[in-house]
Design an enzyme around this catalytic site. Structure first.
Site, PDB file in Angstrom:
ATOM      1  N   TYR A 178     -56.525 -32.899 -12.181  1.00  0.00           N
ATOM      2  CA  TYR A 178     -55.752 -31.853 -11.520  1.00  0.00           C
ATOM      3  C   TYR A 178     -56.275 -30.475 -11.904  1.00  0.00           C
ATOM      4  O   TYR A 178     -56.545 -30.248 -13.083  1.00  0.00           O
ATOM      5  CB  TYR A 178     -54.278 -31.947 -11.946  1.00  0.00           C
ATOM      6  CG  TYR A 178     -53.444 -30.867 -11.320  1.00  0.00           C
ATOM      7  CD1 TYR A 178     -52.912 -31.033 -10.054  1.00  0.00           C
ATOM      8  CD2 TYR A 178     -53.235 -29.657 -11.974  1.00  0.00           C
ATOM      9  CE1 TYR A 178     -52.183 -30.028  -9.453  1.00  0.00           C
ATOM     10  CE2 TYR A 178     -52.499 -28.651 -11.374  1.00  0.00           C
ATOM     11  CZ  TYR A 178     -51.979 -28.841 -10.117  1.00  0.00           C
ATOM     12  OH  TYR A 178     -51.258 -27.849  -9.514  1.00  0.00           O
ATOM     13  N   TRP A 180     -57.192 -26.045 -10.618  1.00  0.00           N
ATOM     14  CA  TRP A 180     -57.469 -24.977  -9.657  1.00  0.00           C
ATOM     15  C   TRP A 180     -58.935 -24.621  -9.545  1.00  0.00           C
ATOM     16  O   TRP A 180     -59.295 -23.741  -8.789  1.00  0.00           O
ATOM     17  CB  TRP A 180     -56.608 -23.749  -9.978  1.00  0.00           C
ATOM     18  CG  TRP A 180     -55.345 -23.790  -9.191  1.00  0.00           C
ATOM     19  CD1 TRP A 180     -54.374 -24.741  -9.264  1.00  0.00           C
ATOM     20  CD2 TRP A 180     -54.943 -22.872  -8.175  1.00  0.00           C
ATOM     21  NE1 TRP A 180     -53.386 -24.463  -8.354  1.00  0.00           N
ATOM     22  CE2 TRP A 180     -53.698 -23.324  -7.679  1.00  0.00           C
ATOM     23  CE3 TRP A 180     -55.491 -21.712  -7.640  1.00  0.00           C
ATOM     24  CZ2 TRP A 180     -53.011 -22.652  -6.665  1.00  0.00           C
ATOM     25  CZ3 TRP A 180     -54.799 -21.038  -6.638  1.00  0.00           C
ATOM     26  CH2 TRP A 180     -53.571 -21.513  -6.154  1.00  0.00           C
TER      27      TRP A 180
HETATM   28  N1  LIG Z   1     -45.444 -23.909 -19.017  1.00  0.00           N
HETATM   29  C1  LIG Z   1     -46.011 -23.860 -17.829  1.00  0.00           C
HETATM   30  N2  LIG Z   1     -47.090 -24.605 -17.562  1.00  0.00           N
HETATM   31  C2  LIG Z   1     -47.676 -24.565 -16.351  1.00  0.00           C
HETATM   32  C3  LIG Z   1     -47.142 -23.725 -15.334  1.00  0.00           C
HETATM   33  C4  LIG Z   1     -45.991 -22.946 -15.624  1.00  0.00           C
HETATM   34  O1  LIG Z   1     -45.472 -22.203 -14.775  1.00  0.00           O
HETATM   35  N3  LIG Z   1     -45.470 -23.030 -16.881  1.00  0.00           N
HETATM   36  N4  LIG Z   1     -47.732 -23.722 -14.088  1.00  0.00           N
HETATM   37  C5  LIG Z   1     -48.362 -24.967 -13.677  1.00  0.00           C
HETATM   38  C6  LIG Z   1     -49.091 -24.788 -12.421  1.00  0.00           C
HETATM   39  S1  LIG Z   1     -48.161 -24.281 -11.078  1.00  0.00           S
HETATM   40  C7  LIG Z   1     -50.391 -25.084 -12.270  1.00  0.00           C
HETATM   41  S2  LIG Z   1     -51.066 -25.054 -10.688  1.00  0.00           S
HETATM   42  C8  LIG Z   1     -51.223 -25.492 -13.418  1.00  0.00           C
HETATM   43  C9  LIG Z   1     -52.624 -24.887 -13.374  1.00  0.00           C
HETATM   44  O2  LIG Z   1     -53.442 -25.555 -14.260  1.00  0.00           O
HETATM   45  P1  LIG Z   1     -55.026 -25.592 -14.068  1.00  0.00           P
HETATM   46  O3  LIG Z   1     -55.366 -25.715 -12.639  1.00  0.00           O
HETATM   47  O4  LIG Z   1     -55.540 -26.610 -14.994  1.00  0.00           O
HETATM   48  O5  LIG Z   1     -55.412 -24.128 -14.576  1.00  0.00           O
HETATM   49  P2  LIG Z   1     -56.750 -23.307 -14.453  1.00  0.00           P
HETATM   50  O6  LIG Z   1     -56.712 -22.317 -15.554  1.00  0.00           O
HETATM   51  O7  LIG Z   1     -56.902 -22.758 -13.095  1.00  0.00           O
HETATM   52  O8  LIG Z   1     -57.887 -24.387 -14.780  1.00  0.00           O
HETATM   53  C10 LIG Z   1     -59.009 -24.563 -14.006  1.00  0.00           C
HETATM   54  C11 LIG Z   1     -60.197 -24.857 -14.902  1.00  0.00           C
HETATM   55  O9  LIG Z   1     -61.315 -25.163 -14.069  1.00  0.00           O
HETATM   56  C12 LIG Z   1     -62.466 -24.466 -14.535  1.00  0.00           C
HETATM   57  N5  LIG Z   1     -63.367 -24.269 -13.385  1.00  0.00           N
HETATM   58  C13 LIG Z   1     -63.432 -23.232 -12.518  1.00  0.00           C
HETATM   59  N6  LIG Z   1     -64.378 -23.443 -11.587  1.00  0.00           N
HETATM   60  C14 LIG Z   1     -64.938 -24.641 -11.861  1.00  0.00           C
HETATM   61  C15 LIG Z   1     -65.979 -25.403 -11.242  1.00  0.00           C
HETATM   62  O10 LIG Z   1     -66.575 -25.019 -10.247  1.00  0.00           O
HETATM   63  N7  LIG Z   1     -66.266 -26.621 -11.800  1.00  0.00           N
HETATM   64  C16 LIG Z   1     -65.645 -27.074 -12.914  1.00  0.00           C
HETATM   65  N8  LIG Z   1     -66.002 -28.267 -13.386  1.00  0.00           N
HETATM   66  N9  LIG Z   1     -64.669 -26.366 -13.523  1.00  0.00           N
HETATM   67  C17 LIG Z   1     -64.316 -25.170 -12.994  1.00  0.00           C
HETATM   68  C18 LIG Z   1     -61.917 -23.190 -15.121  1.00  0.00           C
HETATM   69  O11 LIG Z   1     -62.832 -22.620 -16.029  1.00  0.00           O
HETATM   70  C19 LIG Z   1     -60.596 -23.681 -15.759  1.00  0.00           C
HETATM   71  O12 LIG Z   1     -60.801 -24.094 -17.081  1.00  0.00           O
HETATM   72  O13 LIG Z   1     -50.589 -25.098 -14.653  1.00  0.00           O
HETATM   73  C20 LIG Z   1     -49.281 -25.598 -14.752  1.00  0.00           C
HETATM   74  N10 LIG Z   1     -48.753 -25.346 -16.080  1.00  0.00           N
HETATM   75  N1  LIG Z   2     -51.389 -13.627 -10.326  1.00  0.00           N
HETATM   76  C1  LIG Z   2     -51.237 -14.954 -10.196  1.00  0.00           C
HETATM   77  N2  LIG Z   2     -50.871 -15.466  -8.980  1.00  0.00           N
HETATM   78  C2  LIG Z   2     -50.679 -16.796  -8.843  1.00  0.00           C
HETATM   79  C3  LIG Z   2     -50.922 -17.700  -9.911  1.00  0.00           C
HETATM   80  C4  LIG Z   2     -51.337 -17.149 -11.160  1.00  0.00           C
HETATM   81  O1  LIG Z   2     -51.552 -17.870 -12.160  1.00  0.00           O
HETATM   82  N3  LIG Z   2     -51.476 -15.784 -11.266  1.00  0.00           N
HETATM   83  N4  LIG Z   2     -50.728 -19.054  -9.727  1.00  0.00           N
HETATM   84  C5  LIG Z   2     -50.604 -19.576  -8.365  1.00  0.00           C
HETATM   85  C6  LIG Z   2     -49.930 -20.896  -8.405  1.00  0.00           C
HETATM   86  S1  LIG Z   2     -50.846 -22.287  -8.794  1.00  0.00           S
HETATM   87  C7  LIG Z   2     -48.624 -21.072  -8.138  1.00  0.00           C
HETATM   88  S2  LIG Z   2     -47.943 -22.634  -8.230  1.00  0.00           S
HETATM   89  C8  LIG Z   2     -47.775 -19.936  -7.762  1.00  0.00           C
HETATM   90  C9  LIG Z   2     -46.520 -19.904  -8.646  1.00  0.00           C
HETATM   91  O2  LIG Z   2     -45.471 -19.304  -7.997  1.00  0.00           O
HETATM   92  P1  LIG Z   2     -44.029 -19.325  -8.711  1.00  0.00           P
HETATM   93  O3  LIG Z   2     -43.799 -20.651  -9.306  1.00  0.00           O
HETATM   94  O4  LIG Z   2     -43.029 -18.805  -7.759  1.00  0.00           O
HETATM   95  O5  LIG Z   2     -44.301 -18.267  -9.875  1.00  0.00           O
HETATM   96  P2  LIG Z   2     -43.644 -18.081 -11.322  1.00  0.00           P
HETATM   97  O6  LIG Z   2     -44.264 -16.827 -11.836  1.00  0.00           O
HETATM   98  O7  LIG Z   2     -43.773 -19.306 -12.142  1.00  0.00           O
HETATM   99  O8  LIG Z   2     -42.104 -17.841 -11.057  1.00  0.00           O
HETATM  100  C10 LIG Z   2     -41.639 -16.878 -10.121  1.00  0.00           C
HETATM  101  C11 LIG Z   2     -40.427 -16.154 -10.636  1.00  0.00           C
HETATM  102  O9  LIG Z   2     -39.420 -17.106 -10.955  1.00  0.00           O
HETATM  103  C12 LIG Z   2     -38.668 -16.577 -12.025  1.00  0.00           C
HETATM  104  N5  LIG Z   2     -37.902 -17.619 -12.713  1.00  0.00           N
HETATM  105  C13 LIG Z   2     -38.317 -18.465 -13.679  1.00  0.00           C
HETATM  106  N6  LIG Z   2     -37.288 -19.237 -14.104  1.00  0.00           N
HETATM  107  C14 LIG Z   2     -36.214 -18.868 -13.374  1.00  0.00           C
HETATM  108  C15 LIG Z   2     -34.846 -19.299 -13.333  1.00  0.00           C
HETATM  109  O10 LIG Z   2     -34.416 -20.179 -14.062  1.00  0.00           O
HETATM  110  N7  LIG Z   2     -34.043 -18.693 -12.406  1.00  0.00           N
HETATM  111  C16 LIG Z   2     -34.485 -17.713 -11.580  1.00  0.00           C
HETATM  112  N8  LIG Z   2     -33.624 -17.200 -10.700  1.00  0.00           N
HETATM  113  N9  LIG Z   2     -35.740 -17.274 -11.619  1.00  0.00           N
HETATM  114  C17 LIG Z   2     -36.594 -17.846 -12.500  1.00  0.00           C
HETATM  115  C18 LIG Z   2     -39.728 -15.944 -12.917  1.00  0.00           C
HETATM  116  O11 LIG Z   2     -39.147 -15.006 -13.792  1.00  0.00           O
HETATM  117  C19 LIG Z   2     -40.688 -15.356 -11.904  1.00  0.00           C
HETATM  118  O12 LIG Z   2     -40.427 -13.987 -11.678  1.00  0.00           O
HETATM  119  O13 LIG Z   2     -48.446 -18.679  -7.956  1.00  0.00           O
HETATM  120  C20 LIG Z   2     -49.787 -18.640  -7.490  1.00  0.00           C
HETATM  121  N10 LIG Z   2     -50.247 -17.267  -7.634  1.00  0.00           N
HETATM  122 MO   LIG Z   3     -49.514 -24.026  -9.198  1.00  0.00          MO
END
Ligand SMILES: Nc1nc2c(c(=O)[nH]1)N[C@H]1C(S)=C(S)[C@@H](COP(=O)(O)OP(=O)(O)OC[C@H]3O[C@@H](n4cnc5c(=O)[nH]c(N)nc54)[C@H](O)[C@@H]3O)O[C@H]1N2
Ligand SMILES: Nc1nc2c(c(=O)[nH]1)N[C@H]1C(S)=C(S)[C@@H](COP(=O)(O)OP(=O)(O)OC[C@H]3O[C@@H](n4cnc5c(=O)[nH]c(N)nc54)[C@H](O)[C@@H]3O)O[C@H]1N2
Ligand SMILES: [Mo]
Length: 839
Positions: A178, A180
């Site tokens: 999994y 990004w």
């Molecule tokens: N506590 C907490 N945990 C969370 C979240 C949260 O809100 N709270 N959010 C969750 C969410 S929504 C998501 S989507 C995940 C994201 O989790 P990940 O998708 O695992 O996060 P990234 O940091 O984007 O990791 C991508 C990795 O791929 C590498 N990479 C980039 N380009 C390439 C390439 O071309 N080839 C290869 N082999 N590698 C490459 C980058 O260097 C990086 O290390 O995290 C989740 N974890």
């Molecule tokens: N700059 C930036 N943009 C991104 C990403 C990134 O890593 N960086 N990640 C991308 C990805 S993979 C995803 S999945 C999306 C994530 O999109 P979201 O999941 O919507 O983003 P978050 O920042 O986790 O949360 C959004 C808001 O929810 C609020 N929140 C958290 N817990 C609670 C709660 O219990 N109640 C309420 N009411 N609000 C709460 C947080 O304070 C925050 O302001 O963003 C995408 N865009």
């Molecule tokens: Mo995500």
């Protein structure tokens, strides 16, 4: 909104040129796994022939998009841009002129390429190399590294794949991977890994994702589609018609910066237009978000994780004050009667009044009632973010948002209803007309491929082979996994309870990681392959996830650094050793793949009566394609067809209607997800027993200046790091109680782990809640010890690793109880972005 208006392209504009495509030197297309001199792209970017002149007149929008060309056109999750290259080094960047909201993350591209912590060579962990698979797993993250040749590294990995496939079957190799990764439809690391594994016997994969694990499953039962990844009512329609916008846990001005594809950044222009118009916006979030500030929104701050109770209080008000729309409920939904019984306390003896809700969520009952009235008396668009569902019982908030929207009866009307993707990848950016670039495919899974596991259950799967778990009405049995292969993800960032994951990894014989950088996941591997960044290879990507507005070329800007190779070439090398090379590559090189993808897309565009230049011309022009947007799409309304005729346009649910009560879910008989949406106290929150010891509730939002863990190793970090660690936002009351001052080094901890963070004392957060963004690289002070202090502030050291419910098994990354104290221990150097010993 006229910017993307439709135009009158005719399909034959380019017909004349098809017959005589530009002859380009193939050299320009060569991809380098071998060291390659910087491409001569800078000079003569645009062929100044009479032909090009003619084209510029024939299809002005193709060339007019890009008059001032300075560098090499490429793209990333943060936007499309030109890279300026000098003497083979990327030195700076410039966002394309077309980008309405250029993102400062783009400026980090040179730092990505030339980062100090690039993995330079194939490396193997010493114990593994000397003693073989499974040797000293406790030393992962703390062993020495040994440099080996590419051939040797590929031989080692191919031998393990062959052995495991023969001795233990495909379920012993977890290659879901999994993550990004980077943009690009060819060099899609995860798909390429799966393509290799499918050709060589199969692999264990995953279901769901970390983003919307809970919401995507519940929504399928409630509205018949995942909903979170659907196009939204178009922005021009919202701007015109919405009188009230409620952002529920939604921080779009930050999360719209990056997209899964290349962002079109149109969403921010939508929010800006709302602001200009003076549309009333309410933000419901424990944090006073950047978006709320930007929009001058009213801020309502519930306690963390209590949104379901809050929504029930609102629903109760709508019902008892007769503000709901019985006709809508009758025609378009099923099961409101059962929900009503629950709301009125007939099911459990507890009426879900505004007072009841206020006692849980900490927002005054009068304010809840007023909010209900305001939503009923205005054309209201509820924009739901996803943080509220990355929680225990995370299925409930989105189900309740749909329920409340149904009671308001505005679903399918201009500017009304709900939208769960306005904050993500510019949902609501009107859909263009043209073609779509389909990426390289993972191919077909062989027969008898193992059943995928829910993605966020990986650590439990590793430690409990044979265990059966519930998942959306079915049962999943965890297989005995021996090897994990990661390409394009960062498990030591993404997964909850990092210390537990670290332990779970000890059950593995072999961990292989393809990575450009020495991330914590790479440091915890047995074999690492150094991978190019996307700026070191050629690719294609769509711009605008929902709009499908652009096709961007991603031109190689610099040669592969050190010994880095493309994922494609790594897997082709493994495929060769596994006897499936020709099937893997289909006999095509990089540019032949890209031409094939482009031509397929061009054919679709042609069918839609949109003309495109031939591939060679497109590629050599250093230009991109922008498709026309049909006028009708700028007023598209989600669910309008369903509202117009629910019989002819039913939803994909069993009843064809919105399911406020789901017979399907009720029959699953889960104690943690009933047949109707309800309030169930989460595993950890401020009123749970654990709060006596750990009184603060954690918020782990996505960082403004990062994409998850990506770019944590760039100078952007100077903008957000406090005391050289990830920041923790603390309310002054909570800080004062503990003698913590702004800028102090703080230890944040609970029973699962401890991290060092820098205090940011601010009234922008509700007291009792602290914010630490996800994505800081894991950096244990004493890697040989369990639960050692993370010196950089990886928040997942504190989160817990259980499924959101038996239904969705989503992750609970947005919650945990913890305590903080001023750090008094010895000075600890942050080494998160250092290369490990011997590397
Ligand atoms: N506590 C907490 N945990 C969370 C979240 C949260 O809100 N709270 N959010 C969750 C969410 S929504 C998501 S989507 C995940 C994201 O989790 P990940 O998708 O695992 O996060 P990234 O940091 O984007 O990791 C991508 C990795 O791929 C590498 N990479 C980039 N380009 C390439 C390439 O071309 N080839 C290869 N082999 N590698 C490459 C980058 O260097 C990086 O290390 O995290 C989740 N974890
Ligand atoms: N700059 C930036 N943009 C991104 C990403 C990134 O890593 N960086 N990640 C991308 C990805 S993979 C995803 S999945 C999306 C994530 O999109 P979201 O999941 O919507 O983003 P978050 O920042 O986790 O949360 C959004 C808001 O929810 C609020 N929140 C958290 N817990 C609670 C709660 O219990 N109640 C309420 N009411 N609000 C709460 C947080 O304070 C925050 O302001 O963003 C995408 N865009
Ligand atoms: Mo995500």
């Amino acid at each position: 909104m006229s910017k993307y208006d439709s135009d009158d392209r005719t399909v034959d504009t380019f017909a004349a040129f098809e017959q005589q495509p530009l002859k380009l030197s193939r050299r320009r297309f060569l991809l380098g796994t071998s060291a390659m001199a910087a491409l001569p792209l800078l000079s003569g970017l645009w062929p100044k022939s009479a032909l090009a002149e003619a084209i510029s007149q024939a299809l002005p929008q193709f060339i007019a998009l890009r008059q001032a060309q300075k560098g090499i056109l490429t793209a990333a999750h943060w936007g499309a841009f030109e890279a300026i290259v000098q003497d083979g080094k990327m030195v700076s960047t410039q966002a394309i002129q077309d980008d309405p909201y250029p993102n400062d993350l783009i400026a980090m591209a040179p730092h990505q390429v030339h980062a100090k912590n690039r993995i330079k060579y194939p490396m193997v962990r010493k114990s593994w190399l000397e003693k073989g698979p499974g040797a000293n797993p406790e030393l992962r993250g703390n062993d020495e590294w040994v440099r080996v040749s590419w051939d040797k590294a590929l031989d080692l990995v191919a031998a393990q794949i062959t052995r495991l496939q023969t001795e233990h079957g495909p379920q012993s190799i977890y290659a879901g991977s999994y993550g990004w990764k980077s943009v690009g439809m060819l060099h899609n690391s995860r798909t390429l890994l799966q393509r290799l594994m499918n050709l060589s016997g199969g692999f264990l994969g995953y279901a769901g994702d970390y983003s919307t694990g809970a919401a995507q499953v519940i929504m399928t039962h409630v509205v018949g589609s995942m909903e979170v990844y659907e196009q939204q009512t178009a922005w021009p329609n919202v701007i015109e018609n919405s009188q009230l916008v409620v952002m529920w846990g939604c921080n779009p001005m930050i999360t719209l910066k990056n997209s899964w594809n290349v962002p079109d950044h149109y969403g921010q222009t939508g929010f800006e237009a709302l602001k200009k118009k003076g549309t009333r916006v309410i933000s419901i979030d424990p944090v006073h978000s950047d978006s709320a500030k930007f929009l001058n929104a009213e801020w309502i701050a519930p306690h963390a994780y209590t949104d379901s109770a809050m929504l029930l209080g609102i629903a109760h008000t709508l019902l008892t004050e007769k503000l709901h729309k019985p006709d809508f409920l009758k025609t378009y939904t099923v099961g409101f009667d059962k929900f009503e019984e629950y709301l009125l306390g007939k099911t459990d003896g507890e009426e879900k009044t505004a007072e009841w809700a206020a006692a849980i969520c900490g927002v005054k009952a009068d304010d809840l009632r007023q909010l209900a009235r305001d939503m009923a008396n205005n054309r209201t668009m509820i924009m739901g973010g996803w943080g509220i569902q990355r929680q225990h019982h995370g299925e409930q908030p989105h189900w309740l948002l749909v329920t409340v929207a149904s009671m308001l009866g505005q679903i399918g009307l201009p500017g009304g209803g709900f939208g769960f993707s306005y904050h993500y990848s510019s949902g609501g950016s009107p859909t263009a007309k043209g073609g779509i670039v389909a990426g390289i495919s993972a191919g077909n899974a062989p027969k008898n491929s193992p059943t995928p596991i829910p993605v966020a259950r990986i650590a439990e799967c590793l430690t409990s082979p044979g265990k059966t778990v519930d998942f959306n009405g079915s049962k999943v049995i965890y297989p005995d996994v021996k090897m994990v292969y990661v390409a394009g993800g960062n498990p030591f960032h993404q997964h909850q309870d990092t210390n537990n994951l670290r332990q779970a990894y000890q059950h593995l014989e072999t961990v292989v990681v393809n990575e450009p950088y020495w991330t914590a996941s790479a440091k915890h591997a047995d074999i690492v392959f150094p991978i190019t960044t996307s700026y070191e290879r050629n690719d294609l990507e769509m711009g605008g996830d929902y709009s499908q507005l652009y096709v961007f070329p991603m031109h190689q800007c610099v040669p592969p650094q050190n010994e880095a190779r493309n994922d494609f070439d790594v897997f082709a090398g493994l495929a060769e050793r596994l006897g499936v090379h020709d099937a893997f590559t289909e006999g095509k090189d990089e540019i032949q793949w890209l031409k094939g993808m482009y031509d397929d897309m061009k054919q679709q565009a042609r069918d839609a009566k949109v003309a495109l230049p031939p591939f060679d011309m497109f590629w050599s022009s250093n230009n991109y394609v922008r498709f026309p947007v049909p006028e009708a799409n700028t007023q598209w309304i989600r669910f309008a067809d369903f509202r117009d005729n629910p019989l002819l346009n039913p939803l994909g649910t069993p009843s064809g209607k919105i399911e406020i009560f789901s017979e399907t879910i009720a029959k699953m008989n889960y104690s943690d997800c009933r047949g109707y949406p309800s309030w169930m106290p989460p595993h950890e929150w401020n009123q749970a027993e654990v709060a006596a010891k750990y009184p603060l509730s954690l918020n782990t939002a996505h960082a403004a200046n990062r994409l998850h863990s990506q770019l944590d190793n760039t100078p952007l970090r100077d903008k957000y790091a406090v005391a050289d660690r990830e920041a923790i936002m603390i309310h002054p009351l909570d800080a004062e109680k503990r003698g913590i001052k702004d800028g102090d080094l703080v230890r944040a901890f609970n029973d699962r782990g401890q991290i060092l963070v820098g205090a940011l004392v601010s009234e922008d957060i509700r007291d009792g809640v602290v914010r630490i963004s996800e994505g800081a690289w894991f950096d244990p002070a004493e890697p040989s010890e369990e639960k050692s202090l993370c010196k950089n502030g990886n928040v997942n050291c504190l989160t817990f690793d259980i499924g959101s419910s038996s239904l969705a098994q989503g992750n609970c990354g947005q919650m945990a109880q913890l305590e903080i104290e001023k750090y008094q221990g010895p000075v600890l150097k942050n080494t998160a972005h250092d290369v490990p010993a011997g590397a």
